[in-house]
Design an enzyme around this catalytic site. Structure first.
Site, PDB file in Angstrom:
ATOM      1  N   TYR A 152     -39.473 -31.683   0.788  1.00  0.00           N
ATOM      2  CA  TYR A 152     -40.502 -32.135   1.705  1.00  0.00           C
ATOM      3  C   TYR A 152     -41.829 -32.752   0.981  1.00  0.00           C
ATOM      4  O   TYR A 152     -42.635 -32.998   1.665  1.00  0.00           O
ATOM      5  CB  TYR A 152     -41.054 -31.012   2.576  1.00  0.00           C
ATOM      6  CG  TYR A 152     -40.067 -30.608   3.679  1.00  0.00           C
ATOM      7  CD1 TYR A 152     -38.862 -29.811   3.183  1.00  0.00           C
ATOM      8  CD2 TYR A 152     -40.160 -30.841   5.013  1.00  0.00           C
ATOM      9  CE1 TYR A 152     -37.902 -29.378   4.179  1.00  0.00           C
ATOM     10  CE2 TYR A 152     -39.006 -30.554   5.941  1.00  0.00           C
ATOM     11  CZ  TYR A 152     -37.791 -29.813   5.507  1.00  0.00           C
ATOM     12  OH  TYR A 152     -36.971 -29.368   6.203  1.00  0.00           O
ATOM     13  N   LYS A 218     -30.555 -21.388  -3.151  1.00  0.00           N
ATOM     14  CA  LYS A 218     -29.271 -21.547  -3.421  1.00  0.00           C
ATOM     15  C   LYS A 218     -29.183 -21.819  -4.768  1.00  0.00           C
ATOM     16  O   LYS A 218     -28.938 -22.896  -5.428  1.00  0.00           O
ATOM     17  CB  LYS A 218     -29.013 -23.201  -2.641  1.00  0.00           C
ATOM     18  CG  LYS A 218     -27.615 -23.724  -2.917  1.00  0.00           C
ATOM     19  CD  LYS A 218     -26.431 -22.933  -1.677  1.00  0.00           C
ATOM     20  CE  LYS A 218     -25.205 -23.655  -2.257  1.00  0.00           C
ATOM     21  NZ  LYS A 218     -23.927 -22.817  -1.610  1.00  0.00           N
ATOM     22  N   ASP A 271     -26.017 -20.306   2.056  1.00  0.00           N
ATOM     23  CA  ASP A 271     -24.832 -20.282   3.059  1.00  0.00           C
ATOM     24  C   ASP A 271     -24.437 -19.234   3.641  1.00  0.00           C
ATOM     25  O   ASP A 271     -23.838 -19.075   4.855  1.00  0.00           O
ATOM     26  CB  ASP A 271     -23.996 -21.214   2.441  1.00  0.00           C
ATOM     27  CG  ASP A 271     -23.399 -20.875   0.926  1.00  0.00           C
ATOM     28  OD1 ASP A 271     -24.263 -20.237   0.280  1.00  0.00           O
ATOM     29  OD2 ASP A 271     -22.421 -20.837   0.371  1.00  0.00           O
ATOM     30  N   ASP A 295     -36.477 -24.112   7.025  1.00  0.00           N
ATOM     31  CA  ASP A 295     -36.635 -25.142   8.298  1.00  0.00           C
ATOM     32  C   ASP A 295     -35.177 -24.712   9.046  1.00  0.00           C
ATOM     33  O   ASP A 295     -34.937 -24.346  10.228  1.00  0.00           O
ATOM     34  CB  ASP A 295     -36.616 -26.234   7.946  1.00  0.00           C
ATOM     35  CG  ASP A 295     -36.832 -27.526   8.668  1.00  0.00           C
ATOM     36  OD1 ASP A 295     -36.947 -27.166   9.915  1.00  0.00           O
ATOM     37  OD2 ASP A 295     -36.661 -28.608   8.653  1.00  0.00           O
TER      38      ASP A 295
END
Ligand code: NAI
Length: 406
Positions: A152, A218, A271, A295
């Site tokens: 972002y 991640k 995930d 988000d």
């Protein structure tokens, strides 16, 4: 003197809140004005019910969005930013952002201009709301999403542009091959940004008696950004909370009993976290995540409890916070008097809790929950249910005020 004592101030990491603070607000665009009017009545009723005349809020309207433009001002005037800086705590409705061009999002500008680095989104189930899972009440989490970094940060280069080709060449010089003609975006996660987010999440967990803070990353793939987020998080906890935040890997078992005054810090790969929240929701408590993971997780969690349209939110920095309804301007229903004011109301409850007015905050949460449980709700929630009473925005607001006063 009278003016000074109406200002919230910030000293040694603490907000100092007078009994009659001024708090800036802007209702926003579209349904903003409708939901603000309903919510404001609930805020004032809750404060009066909790403290009588001993405490009041003087709401001061500041300009932003279409209302600002219509009166010849900038979309987000400097005076608005200055007022929020001065009064330290504010609340806002949704604002319109054009897609693929036009002006930048007011929300993004606000977050960056005021360095509101943590987006805080509590997600819990409200009895009476239809949810897509069997036990929606098992999920009760507060998500701390980093608000200023990650993909972002806006560092992007359009495919085939001169800048992109320069970046491509630079990467080639570093033995990183990029397929020619690619668009390139850069992900940035800093130690400073990570540490202050994890600190805020642990502080919140300790203050509110939550038992676990889970970092979601991640890091197995993006080792130098999300992997570093995880590493810096554990380092911060060890340095700043040596006796109160315990890394899960230092514990004999993952299923730790709750110890008051202590939190467990663990981490889950992003995930896997989506599965975990569906399969073992009650295991999670406070979640801390980089911007993009946060988000996705915020919306997934809100959807899981059927509350995508009613989840409240806050953007919090050091000594400054802006609370917000998390839905958009809903242009399709604006002006019809049917919008759901719950997100704005619950955001106001977060604001009250943030300034230490817990009794008033609890009255709003309890009353919204009671009205929904009684089967009275706005049409967006009612559409999925039978045997309910559909209320317009004002009537829902009045029902919440009545519940607060009863
Ligand atoms: P939206 O949230 O405005 O609407 C999506 C759907 O949800 C619509 O069908 C709408 O009627 C419904 N909805 C939303 N809030 C509702 C409420 N309180 N009560 C009943 N129904 C509600 O999202 P959309 O359509 O993607 O965006 C519209 C505008 O809002 C865009 O300009 C967008 O940029 C802006 N937006 C602003 C946000 C903010 O300021 N925090 C957040 C999201 C979108």
């Amino acid at each position: 003197m009278a003016e000074t004592i109406k200002k919230i101030s910030y000293t040694s990491g603490q907000l100092i809140v007078p009994h009659h603070p001024k708090i800036p607000f802007f209702p926003g665009d579209g349904i903003g004005e409708e939901v603000w009017q309903a919510a404001r009545q609930a805020f004032d009723a809750a404060v009066a019910a909790a403290y009588g005349k001993n405490r009041t809020i003087e709401w001061i309207e500041v300009l932003a969005g279409q209302k600002a433009l219509a009166s010849g001002h900038a979309l987000l005037p400097d005076e608005t930013l200055d007022a929020i800086r001065e009064y330290r705590v504010a609340i806002k409705g949704p604002t319109m952002t054009p897609v693929g061009g036009g002006h930048r999002s007011i929300n993004v500008t606000l977050r960056q201009a005021l360095d509101l680095y943590a987006n805080v989104r509590p997600v819990r189930y409200f009895d009476g709301v239809v949810a897509p899972v069997v036990n929606p009440e098992a999920l009760d989490v507060v998500i701390f999403r980093e608000n200023t970094e990650d993909v972002y940060a806006g560092i992007e280069f359009a495919a085939e542009s001169d800048d992109c080709q320069r970046v491509e060449q630079l990467l080639k010089d570093m033995n990183c091959n990029v397929r020619p003609g690619s668009g390139i975006g850069i992900k940035v996660i800093s130690k400073h940004g990570t540490r202050r987010l994890i600190r805020a999440a642990i502080d919140y967990a300790l203050d509110t008696g939550r038992r676990r803070v889970t970092m979601v990353h991640k890091g197995n793939i993006m080792k130098e950004t999300e992997g570093a987020f995880r590493r810096w998080g554990y380092e911060l906890a060890a340095e700043a909370f040596p006796n109160t935040a315990i890394a899960a890997c230092d514990l004999p078992s993952q299923e730790v009993p709750f110890t008051p005054g202590k939190v467990v810090l663990d981490d889950v790969i992003a995930d896997a976290m989506f599965q975990e929240l569906l399969l073992r929701p009650s295991r999670y408590d406070v979640i801390a995540a980089p911007n993009l993971n946060g988000d996705y997780l915020s919306d997934a969690c809100a959807a899981q409890v059927g509350g995508l349209g009613i989840a409240p939110g806050a953007n919090i920095g050091d000594g400054m916070a802006v609370f917000e309804a998390t839905h958009g301007t809903a242009p399709d229903i604006a002006g019809k008097g049917i919008a759901n004011p719950c997100s704005m109301m619950l955001s106001g409850a977060m604001l009250l809790r943030h300034i230490g007015w817990h009794d008033a905050a609890a009255r709003i949460d309890k009353s919204v929950a009671a009205v929904l449980k009684s089967g009275r709700m706005t049409t967006d929630l009612a559409a999925k249910r039978e045997h309910i009473e559909v209320l317009g925005t004002d009537a829902f607001g009045a029902a919440v005020v009545e519940a607060i006063n009863s």
